[in-house]
Scaffold this motif. Sequence first.
Motif, PDB file in Angstrom:
ATOM      1  N   ILE A 269       0.981  -1.350  -0.092  1.00  6.07           N
ATOM      2  CA  ILE A 269      -0.067  -0.124  -0.123  1.00  6.07           C
ATOM      3  C   ILE A 269       0.811   1.297   0.144  1.00  6.07           C
ATOM      4  O   ILE A 269       0.548   2.197  -0.781  1.00  6.07           O
ATOM      5  CB  ILE A 269      -0.986  -0.078   1.133  1.00  6.07           C
ATOM      6  N   SER A 270       2.087   1.249   0.844  1.00  6.78           N
ATOM      7  CA  SER A 270       2.791   2.178   0.796  1.00  6.78           C
ATOM      8  C   SER A 270       3.551   2.503  -0.510  1.00  6.78           C
ATOM      9  O   SER A 270       3.754   3.862  -0.838  1.00  6.78           O
ATOM     10  CB  SER A 270       3.741   2.038   2.231  1.00  6.78           C
ATOM     11  N   SER A 273       1.105   4.372  -2.827  1.00  6.47           N
ATOM     12  CA  SER A 273       0.869   5.428  -2.360  1.00  6.47           C
ATOM     13  C   SER A 273       2.042   6.550  -2.796  1.00  6.47           C
ATOM     14  O   SER A 273       1.838   7.531  -3.035  1.00  6.47           O
ATOM     15  CB  SER A 273       0.598   5.514  -0.891  1.00  6.47           C
ATOM     16  N   ILE A 276       1.807   6.917  -6.440  1.00  4.51           N
ATOM     17  CA  ILE A 276       0.688   7.789  -6.991  1.00  4.51           C
ATOM     18  C   ILE A 276       1.105   9.306  -6.519  1.00  4.51           C
ATOM     19  O   ILE A 276       0.977  10.374  -7.340  1.00  4.51           O
ATOM     20  CB  ILE A 276      -0.575   7.582  -6.275  1.00  4.51           C
ATOM     21  N   SER A 277       1.798   9.581  -5.435  1.00  7.11           N
ATOM     22  CA  SER A 277       2.025  10.913  -4.798  1.00  7.11           C
ATOM     23  C   SER A 277       2.966  11.519  -5.958  1.00  7.11           C
ATOM     24  O   SER A 277       2.966  12.640  -6.112  1.00  7.11           O
ATOM     25  CB  SER A 277       2.553  10.441  -3.671  1.00  7.11           C
ATOM     26  N   SER A 280       1.146  12.638  -8.606  1.00  6.31           N
ATOM     27  CA  SER A 280       0.568  13.790  -8.217  1.00  6.31           C
ATOM     28  C   SER A 280       1.073  14.844  -8.046  1.00  6.31           C
ATOM     29  O   SER A 280       0.786  16.318  -8.320  1.00  6.31           O
ATOM     30  CB  SER A 280      -0.204  13.465  -6.710  1.00  6.31           C
ATOM     31  N   SER A 312       4.777   6.776 -12.719  1.00 13.46           N
ATOM     32  CA  SER A 312       4.043   6.087 -11.299  1.00 13.46           C
ATOM     33  C   SER A 312       4.562   4.431 -11.525  1.00 13.46           C
ATOM     34  O   SER A 312       5.086   4.104 -10.420  1.00 13.46           O
ATOM     35  CB  SER A 312       2.752   6.442 -11.309  1.00 13.46           C
ATOM     36  N   TYR A 316       6.923   2.560  -8.983  1.00 17.84           N
ATOM     37  CA  TYR A 316       6.441   1.540  -8.204  1.00 17.84           C
ATOM     38  C   TYR A 316       7.317   0.022  -8.444  1.00 17.84           C
ATOM     39  O   TYR A 316       7.671  -0.566  -7.583  1.00 17.84           O
ATOM     40  CB  TYR A 316       4.973   1.203  -8.853  1.00 17.84           C
TER      41      TYR A 316
END
Length: 333
Positions: A269-270, A273, A276-277, A280, A312, A316
């Motif tokens: 999950i991190s 995140s 995606i950040s 963003s 992204s 990842y």
Amino acid sequence: NCNLVRIDMIFPLYIFDFNYDFKPNEIPKNYSIEKIKEDLIPEIQPRDFNLLDKSNNYKISTLIIRKSGYLLKLYNFRCIITSTKAYIFNTENFNITNFITFFNYSFNNSNIISVSLPSELRFLELLLIYVCNQTDITINQLTISVNQVSFENIQSTNLKNILSLQNKLTNAEQEYMEIRNVISELVESKEDMFEMYLSKKSKDLDNIDKDDELKLDEFERLLDNYNCQLNEDINLIKKLIKEVDNKLRLADISLADLRNKIALYNTHISIVSISISIGSFIAAIYGMNLQNNIESLTGGLYIISSGIIIISVIVYNLVYYQLDKIKKKIILI
């Protein structure tokens, strides 16, 4: 326990007559220290009463041999045994009525006990039979409790019961080892067995009467048998202790594996995140109310969106690759 014995102490006793002159009393008779010295064992020492006084909570199995008799603490029994009678001191840890019934049925029963032995040694065998029966019952109960321990019921609400079970197993092991030690030490000492034979004809072990020697040999064989039985009981208890420990270790491993899976899930999950950040962040820069050439670029929205997605995905994969390398190193270790 080295507590001083009060001279005014009264001991409730159950009396077992080996000659069957009267049946054992189901209501204890009170004996003072002086009466015990006068009527039972004149050679008894003040420190010996620490073994007989239940208020001292003396738990170690012990044998003390005197000229007129011997004192025995075995399992829940506290006894004085002479050549003609046995005196069991009142205790709340076992049902004396059951033992009295057992004594009346077994003491002269050749199918249960060695009736060729002198009465004072035969009574010891009777105690050993009774004690071994009780240990078997206890082991069966503990085995059932251990079999009920499983990963499904090893929860925080049940840990108290499991700890209690471990304590019972440890106490049983210690108690059975103490009983076994008394028997082992007796088997190793021919002199002690000779001294316990209160009704013997022989005056010393070097010039022992043939009949006395045969009875001592029989006594030694029966002690060996009970020594083996108690060794077997101790091994069973050790096996149960190990089984509980193994189940707790297995539960700990399973819980650790579950914690690791949760940690990996949180890590994934991190990573998502973080990926995606970063995208963003790029979108935030171009979302400012500032002039830039992309505003006039045909299809700029799609180009920037595609770039954000690609960056992204790259971030990842890079982070996940590093995580995967760490996992492989841990597995190799």
